[in-house]
Design an enzyme around this catalytic site. Structure first.
Site, PDB file in Angstrom:
ATOM      1  N   ASP A 108       0.823  -1.209   0.000  1.00 13.42           N
ATOM      2  CA  ASP A 108       0.000   0.000   0.000  1.00 13.42           C
ATOM      3  C   ASP A 108       0.858   1.261   0.000  1.00 13.42           C
ATOM      4  O   ASP A 108       1.533   1.556   0.985  1.00 13.42           O
ATOM      5  CB  ASP A 108      -0.901  -0.011   1.236  1.00 13.42           C
ATOM      6  N   ASP A 318      -1.758   6.264  -6.262  1.00 15.86           N
ATOM      7  CA  ASP A 318      -2.040   5.271  -5.237  1.00 15.86           C
ATOM      8  C   ASP A 318      -2.074   3.873  -5.843  1.00 15.86           C
ATOM      9  O   ASP A 318      -2.638   3.667  -6.921  1.00 15.86           O
ATOM     10  CB  ASP A 318      -3.384   5.604  -4.582  1.00 15.86           C
TER      11      ASP A 318
END
Length: 441
Positions: A108, A318
């Protein structure tokens, strides 16, 4: 005999340090697998799952961005730390402890903490594919003092520890409902290449709720001090996401193994992170200056993509969001222009979780012509190929725009980054990218 024992102890002491320096000097390569490749899903199901994850993800980014921080538990005090949604898109295999225990974790770029479920004992753990990591069975596990630098990075500066010997307890709650509660500790991580790094701070979670999509925990790659890239001290990393429909692994390179891109690559500077708000240490902000559909530069107020003085808004890149999410004012303008250029009947995309879909002539989605789409970043135009913004349900004869709407900010998702080598130059403060065949790396 005494000298031999001292030599043996010296070698055992030096081994982790040697492994760490070797990994740092040579770099590390990791293989990322998409969360859905480990299940038997149809193409339509994968689109729906990706849309659901994207919606949960962007809602979590908003929920935990400014007003809903997580807490670090202590004796009579509570501090705050920025944490973000843990919906899984890419998973990485690694091992923890000595002897190494293989685990799978979510990768992440939108959060910092590295954590895994722990049998210490585990009061509440969700199902995971690997056995639980047990600190008592590892020779390299060590609790972290709550007066340590990295423990201090967890909490608000007004929070203070009263008893250093009690360690560094934490509680992280993510926007998708997942949470982890435990203690911050250090351990040895071993990667698939055999590279080992010693003394990595991680969360040993003994009360965990929710899910991390068939994995044991999470590896944060954000800009804060607790992330893997920060703890390794690498100055750059890169990845190349294979196409959404493929089951081929995607390579991630840390440190020197993240080679410079070709002279045809484009570069844009990272935008300054907001100051004075919790999430400022995690996200990778970019300056999005405009969007072109076809030959039309969309009439979007540039302020829509800018960070506000209070820390809201902005445009981030992201790994955890599949479909790019545009702030709703920008999405409405893009959707109207895109639909006008398509000239096809609108179709329901409810079964896919997408809002702008078209009925393909004779159901042949692959024959649908679409207008070009370009994101104008500061100093670089990101021209997207068709497959990076159009998703198809061939069984239903529907072609959809692979983007979603959100309030408050915008996110460049992994679908729009597929078949692209993306390099994060952390030292230079620059993001570079170029189209590539990721399976060739």
């Amino acid at each position: 005999m005494a000298s031999e024992r001292y030599l043996l102890l010296w070698l055992l002491f030096m081994l982790p340090s040697f492994a760490t320096s070797t990994a740092s000097s040579r770099g590390i390569r990791l293989e990322l697998t998409h969360a859905d490749t480990r299940g038997d899903f149809t193409g339509t199901e994968r689109i729906r799952r990706a849309a659901d994850r994207s919606h949960r993800r962007v809602n979590g980014l908003l929920d935990t961005g400014i007003s809903s921080p997580a807490t670090l538990k202590g004796d009579g005090t509570e501090g705050t730390a920025s944490v973000h949604a843990s919906t899984a898109t890419y998973l990485v295999d690694l091992a923890i402890g000595t002897p190494p225990l293989p685990i799978t974790a979510v990768l992440d770029t939108g959060s910092d903490l590295i954590w895994t479920q722990c049998d210490a004992p585990c009061r509440k753990c969700f199902p995971q594919p690997a056995p639980l990591y047990a600190p008592a069975r590892s020779a390299t596990y060590a609790n972290m003092s709550c007066r340590s630098r990295l423990c201090d990075a967890l909490r608000d500066k007004s929070s203070r520890c009263s008893e250093a010997e009690r360690g560094c307890p934490y509680y992280f709650s993510y926007g998708d409902g997942t949470s982890t509660d435990g203690v911050l500790a250090t351990e040895t991580l071993t990667f698939e290449s055999g590279a080992a790094v010693h003394g990595i701070a991680f969360g040993c979670g003994t009360e965990n709720h929710g899910s991390t999509d068939n994995s044991s925990g999470l590896v944060g790659m954000g800009r804060g001090p607790l992330s893997l890239v920060s703890q390794l001290g690498v100055t750059r990393f890169s990845y190349c996401f294979t196409p959404f429909k493929d089951k081929t692994a995607s390579p991630l390179f840390l440190g020197p193994s993240a080679a410079a891109l070709s002279t045809s690559a484009k570069s844009t500077p990272f935008a300054p992170n907001p100051s004075g708000v919790g999430r400022s240490s995690s996200y990778y902000y970019l300056n999005l200056e405009g969007i072109t559909v076809g030959e039309t530069l969309l009439p979007i107020d540039p302020a829509v993509f800018q960070v506000s003085p209070m820390g809201g808004g902005g445009f981030i890149i992201d790994s955890g969001t599949t479909f790019t999410a545009l702030e709703e004012r920008a999405f409405v303008v893009l959707a109207r222009t895109f639909a006008a250029r398509m000239g096809l009947p609108l179709a329901s995309g409810a079964h896919l979780g997408l809002s702008l879909c078209f009925a393909a002539p004779e159901g042949r989605t692959e024959a649908v012509d679409v207008p070009r789409l370009v994101f104008h970043l500061d100093g670089a135009d990101m021209a997207l190929p068709r497959e990076s913004y159009v998703v198809e349900d061939r069984s239903g004869g529907v072609a959809c725009l692979g983007m979603v709407s959100m309030r408050g900010m915008s996110v460049l998702g992994s679908l729009q980054q597929q078949s692209m080598h993306v390099l994060y130059d952390l030292e230079g403060g620059v993001l570079s990218f170029e189209h590539a065949k990721c399976s060739d790396f």
